[in-house]
Design a protein around this motif. Structure first.
Motif, mmCIF file in Angstrom:
data_model
loop_
_atom_site.group_PDB
_atom_site.id
_atom_site.type_symbol
_atom_site.label_atom_id
_atom_site.label_comp_id
_atom_site.label_asym_id
_atom_site.label_seq_id
_atom_site.Cartn_x
_atom_site.Cartn_y
_atom_site.Cartn_z
ATOM 1 N N ILE A 157 5.246 -10.826 -10.533
ATOM 2 C CA ILE A 157 5.913 -12.060 -10.097
ATOM 3 C C ILE A 157 4.881 -13.154 -9.835
ATOM 4 O O ILE A 157 5.057 -14.318 -10.212
ATOM 5 N N MET A 158 3.763 -12.775 -9.224
ATOM 6 C CA MET A 158 2.753 -13.776 -8.873
ATOM 7 C C MET A 158 2.095 -14.390 -10.102
ATOM 8 O O MET A 158 1.711 -15.556 -10.098
ATOM 9 N N ILE A 159 1.965 -13.596 -11.170
ATOM 10 C CA ILE A 159 1.395 -14.157 -12.411
ATOM 11 C C ILE A 159 2.294 -15.273 -12.927
ATOM 12 O O ILE A 159 1.828 -16.365 -13.284
ATOM 13 N N PHE A 160 3.585 -15.023 -12.929
ATOM 14 C CA PHE A 160 4.524 -16.068 -13.376
ATOM 15 C C PHE A 160 4.493 -17.273 -12.442
ATOM 16 O O PHE A 160 4.507 -18.428 -12.893
ATOM 17 N N VAL A 161 4.451 -16.996 -11.150
ATOM 18 C CA VAL A 161 4.451 -18.098 -10.180
ATOM 19 C C VAL A 161 3.204 -18.971 -10.350
ATOM 20 O O VAL A 161 3.284 -20.207 -10.358
ATOM 21 N N LEU A 162 2.054 -18.315 -10.518
ATOM 22 C CA LEU A 162 0.810 -19.080 -10.664
ATOM 23 C C LEU A 162 0.797 -19.877 -11.965
ATOM 24 O O LEU A 162 0.368 -21.035 -11.985
ATOM 25 N N TYR A 163 1.271 -19.245 -13.051
ATOM 26 C CA TYR A 163 1.298 -19.987 -14.318
ATOM 27 C C TYR A 163 2.211 -21.208 -14.202
ATOM 28 O O TYR A 163 1.864 -22.312 -14.662
ATOM 29 N N SER A 164 3.356 -20.995 -13.590
ATOM 30 C CA SER A 164 4.310 -22.096 -13.416
ATOM 31 C C SER A 164 3.700 -23.210 -12.551
ATOM 32 O O SER A 164 3.864 -24.401 -12.843
ATOM 33 N N LEU A 165 2.991 -22.805 -11.509
ATOM 34 C CA LEU A 165 2.362 -23.781 -10.609
ATOM 35 C C LEU A 165 1.305 -24.605 -11.344
ATOM 36 O O LEU A 165 1.291 -25.842 -11.268
ATOM 37 N N ALA A 202 0.817 -1.208 0.000
ATOM 38 C CA ALA A 202 0.000 0.000 0.000
ATOM 39 C C ALA A 202 0.850 1.256 0.000
ATOM 40 O O ALA A 202 0.489 2.260 -0.622
ATOM 41 N N VAL A 203 1.982 1.198 0.692
ATOM 42 C CA VAL A 203 2.812 2.403 0.813
ATOM 43 C C VAL A 203 3.633 2.631 -0.465
ATOM 44 O O VAL A 203 3.786 3.772 -0.918
ATOM 45 N N PHE A 204 4.135 1.551 -1.065
ATOM 46 C CA PHE A 204 4.946 1.673 -2.287
ATOM 47 C C PHE A 204 4.215 1.022 -3.455
ATOM 48 O O PHE A 204 4.303 -0.204 -3.622
ATOM 49 N N PRO A 205 3.492 1.785 -4.263
ATOM 50 C CA PRO A 205 2.746 1.204 -5.401
ATOM 51 C C PRO A 205 3.614 0.410 -6.381
ATOM 52 O O PRO A 205 3.135 -0.602 -6.905
ATOM 53 N N PRO A 206 4.868 0.812 -6.651
ATOM 54 C CA PRO A 206 5.676 -0.035 -7.542
ATOM 55 C C PRO A 206 5.874 -1.447 -6.999
ATOM 56 O O PRO A 206 5.953 -2.407 -7.769
ATOM 57 N N ALA A 207 5.917 -1.571 -5.680
ATOM 58 C CA ALA A 207 6.074 -2.904 -5.081
ATOM 59 C C ALA A 207 4.859 -3.765 -5.393
ATOM 60 O O ALA A 207 4.980 -4.970 -5.624
#
Lengths: 141, 106
Positions: free
Chosen positions: B39-47, B27-32
């Protein structure tokens, strides 16, 4: 956009639980597909078994299988380590209380000397002891 | 409440405190947040590909999971994902040890 959205998720808890239920169902489905594909080479037989398992798992027994799947995933991730740590910490937390008054449990050389000095002092006060048996002395001591 | 009860309360508070760190950072750092979502899109696709293999069903399931986990419940998923990572590397033992020893000192 921000933490308000985080709070808004919890406001609509019914929708959130429904979505999480769907997510768990998707993961269970993927687990079943992977299991059948890995264990049965015949594709047609695999399909039949898969359909049977889906019917069985997502039917009347979903409440049971969903819970079992969550426990299985948690155990696979090492959640049992939390329980082990918890019992270690809890067990170490309850310190043994020392007995108040009376003779303490731990016996050391210093303790024995103090006890002997106390007994000797009592016997000297009583004039050599009621039983007439003085404390053991070394010969020539 | 006895000492074990106190310990349990402090442990739950410790875990909740750590689980709240990722949403606060997002919430504090929008780029994060954008980085986390990518990263999560890649992780989920890989999973999903690991479970189902390559195919159209993999894309569909990944899309459903990405929409729900990455975009709809970003903050909750961030908390859960970080806690899962900590659990898998055994960092929860460190948390319990730290909280337990701190509580017993007082």
């Amino acid at each position: 956009m921000g933490m308000e959205m985080y709070a808004a998720d919890f406001m609509n808890i019914g929708q959130m639980l429904s979505d999480f239920n769907l997510i768990i169902k998707i993961f269970v489905m993927m687990t079943v597909v992977s299991f059948v594909n890995n264990h049965i080479e015949n594709k047609n037989l695999g399909m039949i078994i898969m359909v049977f398992m889906f019917f069985f798992i997502f039917g009347n027994f979903w409440a049971f299988f969903g819970g079992v799947y969550i426990i299985y995933v948690l155990l696979m991730m090492g959640a049992s380590a939390i329980m082990v740590d918890w019992f270690f910490m809890g067990g170490a937390g309850g310190q043994q209380k020392k007995p108040k008054g009376g003779i303490q449990n731990e016996i050391s050389g210093v303790d024995m000397v103090r006890r002997r000095a106390g007994v000797q002092a009592n016997m000297a006060r009583m004039g050599g002891g009621a039983g007439g048996q003085p404390m053991m002395r070394r010969p020539g001591g | 409440m006895n000492e074990r009860g106190n310990l349990l309360v402090f442990l739950i508070l410790g875990f909740l405190g750590i689980a709240l760190i990722p949403p606060i950072i997002l919430a504090v750092f929008p780029p994060a947040k954008i980085l986390f979502q990518a990263i999560m899109i890649f992780v989920l696709y890989s999973l999903v590909r690991g479970y189902m293999g390559s195919g159209i069903l993999t894309i569909i399931i990944t899309a459903i999971l990405v929409w729900l986990l990455v975009f709809k419940y970003t903050y909750i998923f961030a908390s859960v994902y970080v806690m899962q990572m900590l659990l898998m590397v055994g960092f929860t033992s460190v948390i319990m040890w730290g909280v337990g020893t701190s509580v017993r000192k007082h």
